[in-house]
Design a protein around this motif. Sequence first.
Motif, PDB file in Angstrom:
ATOM      1  N   THR A 140      92.318  96.508 103.705  1.00  0.00           N
ATOM      2  CA  THR A 140      93.674  96.071 104.453  1.00  0.00           C
ATOM      3  C   THR A 140      94.779  96.468 103.377  1.00  0.00           C
ATOM      4  O   THR A 140      95.717  95.846 103.163  1.00  0.00           O
ATOM      5  N   TYR A 141      94.749  97.784 102.999  1.00  0.00           N
ATOM      6  CA  TYR A 141      95.928  98.141 102.037  1.00  0.00           C
ATOM      7  C   TYR A 141      97.022  98.171 102.789  1.00  0.00           C
ATOM      8  O   TYR A 141      97.045  98.739 104.155  1.00  0.00           O
ATOM      9  N   MET A 142      98.266  97.637 102.367  1.00  0.00           N
ATOM     10  CA  MET A 142      99.421  97.736 102.856  1.00  0.00           C
ATOM     11  C   MET A 142     100.067  99.155 102.369  1.00  0.00           C
ATOM     12  O   MET A 142     100.589  99.257 101.501  1.00  0.00           O
ATOM     13  N   HIS A 143     100.245  99.958 103.457  1.00  0.00           N
ATOM     14  CA  HIS A 143     100.913 101.446 103.134  1.00  0.00           C
ATOM     15  C   HIS A 143     102.391 101.178 103.473  1.00  0.00           C
ATOM     16  O   HIS A 143     102.846 100.890 104.419  1.00  0.00           O
ATOM     17  N   ARG A 144     103.183 101.406 102.249  1.00  0.00           N
ATOM     18  CA  ARG A 144     104.712 101.210 102.376  1.00  0.00           C
ATOM     19  C   ARG A 144     105.524 102.552 102.474  1.00  0.00           C
ATOM     20  O   ARG A 144     105.096 103.553 102.060  1.00  0.00           O
ATOM     21  N   HIS A 145     106.553 102.490 103.329  1.00  0.00           N
ATOM     22  CA  HIS A 145     107.513 103.462 103.254  1.00  0.00           C
ATOM     23  C   HIS A 145     106.864 104.866 103.809  1.00  0.00           C
ATOM     24  O   HIS A 145     107.256 105.980 103.144  1.00  0.00           O
ATOM     25  N   VAL A 146     106.101 104.841 104.916  1.00  0.00           N
ATOM     26  CA  VAL A 146     105.314 105.931 105.192  1.00  0.00           C
ATOM     27  C   VAL A 146     106.197 106.979 105.992  1.00  0.00           C
ATOM     28  O   VAL A 146     106.669 106.407 107.356  1.00  0.00           O
ATOM     29  N   LEU A 147     106.060 108.193 105.551  1.00  0.00           N
ATOM     30  CA  LEU A 147     106.980 109.346 106.618  1.00  0.00           C
ATOM     31  C   LEU A 147     105.961 109.440 107.766  1.00  0.00           C
ATOM     32  O   LEU A 147     105.054 109.648 107.755  1.00  0.00           O
ATOM     33  N   ARG A 148     106.837 109.198 109.220  1.00  0.00           N
ATOM     34  CA  ARG A 148     105.967 109.390 110.358  1.00  0.00           C
ATOM     35  C   ARG A 148     106.493 110.571 111.072  1.00  0.00           C
ATOM     36  O   ARG A 148     105.717 111.299 111.633  1.00  0.00           O
ATOM     37  N   ASP A 149     107.928 111.148 110.894  1.00  0.00           N
ATOM     38  CA  ASP A 149     108.260 112.393 111.847  1.00  0.00           C
ATOM     39  C   ASP A 149     109.633 112.744 111.195  1.00  0.00           C
ATOM     40  O   ASP A 149     110.423 111.999 110.306  1.00  0.00           O
ATOM     41  N   ASN A 150     110.001 114.047 111.404  1.00  0.00           N
ATOM     42  CA  ASN A 150     111.012 114.500 111.111  1.00  0.00           C
ATOM     43  C   ASN A 150     111.977 114.364 112.448  1.00  0.00           C
ATOM     44  O   ASN A 150     111.708 114.613 113.347  1.00  0.00           O
ATOM     45  N   ILE A 151     113.217 114.078 112.074  1.00  0.00           N
ATOM     46  CA  ILE A 151     114.181 113.932 113.238  1.00  0.00           C
ATOM     47  C   ILE A 151     115.037 115.257 113.326  1.00  0.00           C
ATOM     48  O   ILE A 151     115.409 115.649 114.517  1.00  0.00           O
ATOM     49  N   THR A 152     115.621 115.612 112.276  1.00  0.00           N
ATOM     50  CA  THR A 152     116.280 116.909 111.965  1.00  0.00           C
ATOM     51  C   THR A 152     115.166 117.904 111.803  1.00  0.00           C
ATOM     52  O   THR A 152     113.843 117.460 111.507  1.00  0.00           O
ATOM     53  N   PRO A 153     115.135 119.277 111.679  1.00  0.00           N
ATOM     54  CA  PRO A 153     114.116 120.049 111.094  1.00  0.00           C
ATOM     55  C   PRO A 153     113.664 119.858 109.670  1.00  0.00           C
ATOM     56  O   PRO A 153     114.602 119.183 109.248  1.00  0.00           O
ATOM     57  N   ALA A 154     112.567 120.321 109.172  1.00  0.00           N
ATOM     58  CA  ALA A 154     112.168 119.694 107.754  1.00  0.00           C
ATOM     59  C   ALA A 154     113.143 120.174 106.867  1.00  0.00           C
ATOM     60  O   ALA A 154     113.405 119.259 105.779  1.00  0.00           O
ATOM     61  N   TRP A 155     113.693 121.442 106.926  1.00  0.00           N
ATOM     62  CA  TRP A 155     114.718 121.515 105.880  1.00  0.00           C
ATOM     63  C   TRP A 155     116.155 121.444 106.337  1.00  0.00           C
ATOM     64  O   TRP A 155     117.269 121.820 105.674  1.00  0.00           O
ATOM     65  N   GLY A 156     116.392 120.531 107.313  1.00  0.00           N
ATOM     66  CA  GLY A 156     117.717 120.042 107.827  1.00  0.00           C
ATOM     67  C   GLY A 156     118.666 120.961 108.840  1.00  0.00           C
ATOM     68  O   GLY A 156     118.262 122.098 108.855  1.00  0.00           O
ATOM     69  N   ASP A 157     119.612 120.252 109.113  1.00  0.00           N
ATOM     70  CA  ASP A 157     120.855 121.132 109.633  1.00  0.00           C
ATOM     71  C   ASP A 157     121.848 121.304 108.678  1.00  0.00           C
ATOM     72  O   ASP A 157     122.147 120.501 107.751  1.00  0.00           O
ATOM     73  N   THR A 158     122.501 122.263 108.993  1.00  0.00           N
ATOM     74  CA  THR A 158     123.624 122.676 108.276  1.00  0.00           C
ATOM     75  C   THR A 158     124.732 121.584 108.203  1.00  0.00           C
ATOM     76  O   THR A 158     125.251 121.223 109.356  1.00  0.00           O
ATOM     77  N   LEU A 159     125.276 121.146 107.157  1.00  0.00           N
ATOM     78  CA  LEU A 159     126.181 120.176 106.947  1.00  0.00           C
ATOM     79  C   LEU A 159     127.532 120.775 106.659  1.00  0.00           C
ATOM     80  O   LEU A 159     128.505 120.346 107.044  1.00  0.00           O
ATOM     81  N   ILE A 160     127.334 121.600 105.473  1.00  0.00           N
ATOM     82  CA  ILE A 160     128.505 122.409 104.961  1.00  0.00           C
ATOM     83  C   ILE A 160     128.058 123.799 104.771  1.00  0.00           C
ATOM     84  O   ILE A 160     126.904 124.120 104.209  1.00  0.00           O
TER      85      ILE A 160
END
Length: 289
Positions: A209-229
Amino acid sequence: MKHLHTLFGLTLFFFVSCDYVKSPVQNTSGNPTPGPEVERRKILIEDYTGHRCGTCPPAAVMAQQLHDAYGEQVVILSVHAGFLSTVSSAPYTNNFTTTVGDTWFGLTGFNLVVTPSGMINRLGFPTAAHNIPWGAWTSFVDTMVTALPDAYLTIDHTYNSSTRTITGTLKTKFYENFTGLYKLVMVLMQDSIIAPQLDNNAIPPDVMTYMHRHVLRDNITPAWGDTLISTTVMAGDSIITPFNYTIQNTYGNIACDDTKCHIVAFFYDDNSASPTYRQVIQAEEVRVR
């Protein structure tokens, strides 16, 4: 006087993913009176772990202690990746892994190789110094929390619990001039998942019954992101990035409780010739509901 620039123009981006649509990156009038003295620099801790990694729980404890000490200034992502995160025989039948986590962990990402591994604002890349032992995290964070922010992220969103759809905007407000290539990453994090974890310090070591905290579940943007600047923004400018995303009922083979979900965002330097290549500039986290 308000500053209005047209650096990015009006460009539509459509993503292949059926559950994420990012509409135009828009420039807004700048903020003539930035207030970094009240908007703090936030620190992203990435804890690379696995449910069959018996030496990993102390790193999770350290990350949580820093979060407890500094509150919202510390943003944690627990990323299950590597051999010890894979599905195995009972009780380790859950699949916490993600495509984005595997991408960051792997050879073409941060080449972390083993768990536990950790990064703080992705400092030190591409040298081996970017993999910071969890025992050293406190000294890094203690120093970094006192720095003023170079930019600040604000996430405003609404959530439709019937369709499990998030609709929102992310505002990036700049307190310094930025020139070059910077990208924005957004992911879904789920907190407090109860599931087995191997812990070499526990008796018995299989903690059911270990509590796994702050677990990454999915990417909303692509893994390396979208261009901001892609060229230059000036201190006082802001960029607003609209987004929407639909939370799935399950990721891997683990149900997703939307009451425990958070949006985590960060932007980083993606200039490969820069001494701060891939370093996180600022991060933010908000609960979905």
